[in-house]
Design an enzyme around this catalytic site. Structure first.
Site, mmCIF file in Angstrom:
data_model
loop_
_atom_site.group_PDB
_atom_site.id
_atom_site.type_symbol
_atom_site.label_atom_id
_atom_site.label_comp_id
_atom_site.label_asym_id
_atom_site.label_seq_id
_atom_site.Cartn_x
_atom_site.Cartn_y
_atom_site.Cartn_z
ATOM 1 N N TYR A 65 39.803 33.108 50.153
ATOM 2 C CA TYR A 65 38.445 33.149 50.697
ATOM 3 C C TYR A 65 37.829 34.542 50.552
ATOM 4 C CZ TYR A 65 34.684 32.653 54.155
ATOM 5 O OH TYR A 65 33.465 32.629 54.795
ATOM 6 N N LYS B 40 34.313 35.592 48.566
ATOM 7 C CA LYS B 40 33.164 36.235 49.191
ATOM 8 C C LYS B 40 32.850 37.580 48.542
ATOM 9 C CE LYS B 40 31.939 32.972 51.818
ATOM 10 N NZ LYS B 40 30.655 32.273 51.576
#
Length: 243
Positions: A138, A142
């Site tokens: 993740y 990002k």
């Protein structure tokens, strides 16, 4: 009043943003992953919102969503809100879909990409030919989408482009015990999407709770931006429009 497309708007921050914008008189295009999820935004459709459907983990459906939005007419802003936190589709949903939609939807005047403070823990490497398949982190996703926002701001000087950290808010993704405020979590992207031209901040900036912050230094590296854009061209087969 602005016309705004919000991806991933059937729950969490996306739904909260859509609700607030509709209540303030803006025109909203919602997005749901499938027809079953469409029921979550029926109250918005009843108020005049439009709806598009498509699973952003699948490239063909990313393209279909872009086509649906274009058929509804040009929008003033896009909030790239959709995201997942884990699994094999993290990069597809969090990075490839925002690229594909940006490249294929008629250019708006504002683009807002949902980042995260976790992007500071991301790894700025795309050296593995299978990065799309093998990266499911993740934080990496990002960092990549923050870099994407900055790269687009360099390529389109007629579009105001931003990345936003909404905080760790109590949503399905964040969990019910998340410590940050849900309203503050969507107010920044709402403000950026609707601010008039004179009040719009400088493009290519990173925000949290309406405060401009300095993002991961890799996201500001033009060479890394260019590398990411070229990788996304390879993955999608879509050359990013120069104008």
């Amino acid at each position: 009043m602005a016309r705004i497309f919000i991806t991933g708007s059937t729950d969490g921050l996306g739904l909260a943003t859509a609700n607030s914008l509709i209540d303030k008189g803006h025109e909203v295009i919602t997005h749901s992953r499938n027809e079953h999820r469409l029921s979550a935004v029926q109250h918005l459709v009843d108020k005049g919102a439009k709806a598009v459907i498509g699973d952003l983990s699948a490239f063909e459906e990313q393209c279909a969503v872009a086509d649906q939005v274009n058929q509804l007419g040009q929008v003033d802003a896009i909030i790239h809100n959709a995201g997942i936190v884990s699994g094999k589709d993290v990069i597809s949903v969090n990075v490839v879909a925002p690229y594909t939609l940006t490249a294929l939807i008629t250019k708006p005047s504002k683009l807002i990409y949902l980042s995260s403070s976790m992007h500071f823990g991301g790894s700025a490497t795309l050296t593995n030919d299978d990065w799309l398949i093998n990266t499911n982190d993740y934080s990496d996703s990002k960092l990549f989408v923050t870099t994407l926002a900055n790269a687009i701001s360099k390529r389109w000087n007629d579009v105001a482009c931003f990345s936003v950290d909404p905080g760790w808010v109590p949503t399905k993704m964040g969990g019910k015990d998340a410590p940050d405020d849900l309203v503050e979590g969507y107010q920044t992207q709402e403000w950026l999407a609707t601010a008039n031209e004179m009040a719009t901040p400088r493009s290519g900036t990173y925000w949290h709770n309406r405060q401009q912050l300095v993002p991961h230094r890799a996201s500001l590296d033009v060479r890394f931006q260019d590398q990411l854009m070229e990788e996304l061209v390879k993955v999608t087969g879509i050359r990013f429009p120069s104008r």
